[in-house]
Motif scaffolding. Sequence first.
Motif, PDB file in Angstrom:
ATOM      1  N   ASP A 244       0.802  -1.220   0.000  1.00 46.87           N
ATOM      2  CA  ASP A 244       0.000   0.000   0.000  1.00 46.87           C
ATOM      3  C   ASP A 244       0.838   1.276   0.000  1.00 46.87           C
ATOM      4  O   ASP A 244       0.288   2.372  -0.105  1.00 46.87           O
ATOM      5  N   ALA A 245       2.156   1.144   0.124  1.00 49.02           N
ATOM      6  CA  ALA A 245       3.014   2.325   0.187  1.00 49.02           C
ATOM      7  C   ALA A 245       3.075   3.018  -1.167  1.00 49.02           C
ATOM      8  O   ALA A 245       3.159   2.380  -2.217  1.00 49.02           O
ATOM      9  N   THR A 246       3.029   4.333  -1.140  1.00 52.58           N
ATOM     10  CA  THR A 246       3.009   5.119  -2.376  1.00 52.58           C
ATOM     11  C   THR A 246       4.258   5.975  -2.563  1.00 52.58           C
ATOM     12  O   THR A 246       4.337   6.757  -3.512  1.00 52.58           O
ATOM     13  N   THR A 247       5.244   5.817  -1.711  1.00 52.39           N
ATOM     14  CA  THR A 247       6.440   6.646  -1.776  1.00 52.39           C
ATOM     15  C   THR A 247       7.324   6.250  -2.951  1.00 52.39           C
ATOM     16  O   THR A 247       7.740   5.090  -3.056  1.00 52.39           O
ATOM     17  N   ASP A 248       7.590   7.197  -3.844  1.00 51.10           N
ATOM     18  CA  ASP A 248       8.550   7.024  -4.943  1.00 51.10           C
ATOM     19  C   ASP A 248       8.333   5.714  -5.702  1.00 51.10           C
ATOM     20  O   ASP A 248       9.286   4.965  -5.974  1.00 51.10           O
ATOM     21  N   HIS A 268      -1.599   4.082  -6.454  1.00 48.55           N
ATOM     22  CA  HIS A 268      -1.999   3.950  -5.059  1.00 48.55           C
ATOM     23  C   HIS A 268      -1.420   2.705  -4.400  1.00 48.55           C
ATOM     24  O   HIS A 268      -2.125   1.956  -3.714  1.00 48.55           O
ATOM     25  N   GLY A 269      -0.130   2.474  -4.602  1.00 48.87           N
ATOM     26  CA  GLY A 269       0.548   1.349  -3.981  1.00 48.87           C
ATOM     27  C   GLY A 269       1.662   0.829  -4.859  1.00 48.87           C
ATOM     28  O   GLY A 269       1.954   1.366  -5.935  1.00 48.87           O
ATOM     29  N   CYS A 285      -0.821  -2.124 -12.631  1.00 52.13           N
ATOM     30  CA  CYS A 285      -1.441  -3.018 -11.660  1.00 52.13           C
ATOM     31  C   CYS A 285      -0.415  -3.482 -10.637  1.00 52.13           C
ATOM     32  O   CYS A 285       0.795  -3.415 -10.855  1.00 52.13           O
ATOM     33  N   GLY A 286      -0.939  -3.962  -9.512  1.00 55.74           N
ATOM     34  CA  GLY A 286      -0.101  -4.455  -8.433  1.00 55.74           C
ATOM     35  C   GLY A 286      -0.915  -5.254  -7.444  1.00 55.74           C
ATOM     36  O   GLY A 286      -2.068  -5.625  -7.703  1.00 55.74           O
ATOM     37  N   LEU A 287      -0.333  -5.491  -6.293  1.00 52.46           N
ATOM     38  CA  LEU A 287      -0.949  -6.372  -5.310  1.00 52.46           C
ATOM     39  C   LEU A 287      -2.229  -5.811  -4.703  1.00 52.46           C
ATOM     40  O   LEU A 287      -3.065  -6.575  -4.221  1.00 52.46           O
TER      41      LEU A 287
END
Length: 335
Positions: A244-248, A268-269, A285-287
Amino acid sequence: MPLKTSYLLLLLSCLLNLSARCQTIQILSAGTKTSLRGLSAVDDQTIWVSGSAGTVGKSTDGGQNWQWMNVQGFEKTDFRDIEAFDAQTAIVMGVASPAYILKTTDGGQTWKKLYENRDTSMFMDAMDFFDAQNGMVIGDPLQGKVFIAKTQDAGNTWQTLSDKEQPTAATGEAFFASSGTNIRMFSKNGFVFASGGKKSSLFMPGLKKDLPLIQGKETTGANSIAIKGKKILIVMGGDFMTKDATTDNCFVSTNGGMTFAAPLVGPHGYRSCVEYLKGKNWIACGLNGVDYSTDEGKNWSWISKESFHVCRKAKKGNAVYFAGGGGRIGKLILN
């Protein structure tokens, strides 16, 4: 902030949100233990997928029905990437222990082994083709050099680049076999690929540049890169241990990778795959879901919380498909 400026920003936000609500994901298949990371859409109807336990799947009716196969003799191989050319022809990449490249020309009934590497440190990560003849695979560094092999005869033979031609990797720098999209070919000899881990870099012929993505750990860095023409590049990743982290986790270049800028509103993640669609439209896309951009990657809208590893647009068509864990396969629906 002046009232007029505030109003314009609000209007822009509303338009972006309205656009995002126009896209949804239709689940076509799910409910197995197979992790699918390889995906290749030949056209709107013909799709191939590949994944764990020697699994390959094919649909010729837009994903409504699937033919599933476990490649004989390779039942324990993890096929992390696949490149399909029609309903009969596809090339699949098995990552390690040992690493393989196989090809079918009869729709998956039989497979021919084209390449094998039994080096205990060998791990192939991704494969891409510029056309039906010219392709490349990249793998984690061996003795500090990025593994690269090329084909010029439709994958029937593969030539490993010489030590002098293979780029040098930094300590702790490698590649993620998360979606098969951290390498893209834009000509017979032109390519761009992105690394991750403790160091994240952009590689092009004769050039290696630092990337501004989060890095420093084995789980961080670039997972995917997509290109539009030769100027616009979007690179994505993050830290797959913090989905869920959106940093860089996303950066955009409009000058062929010379410089990169962060989006105004990022994905958003953690994102394992990014794909260019058409016009100014991109998808990732992602987890923890799927993001969509309608403005060349400047702003991303979270359109679905379905988990996928990879998304690909049809080479000859407009359909967009997804694949992920639990045998999940999806399709982008434009409402």
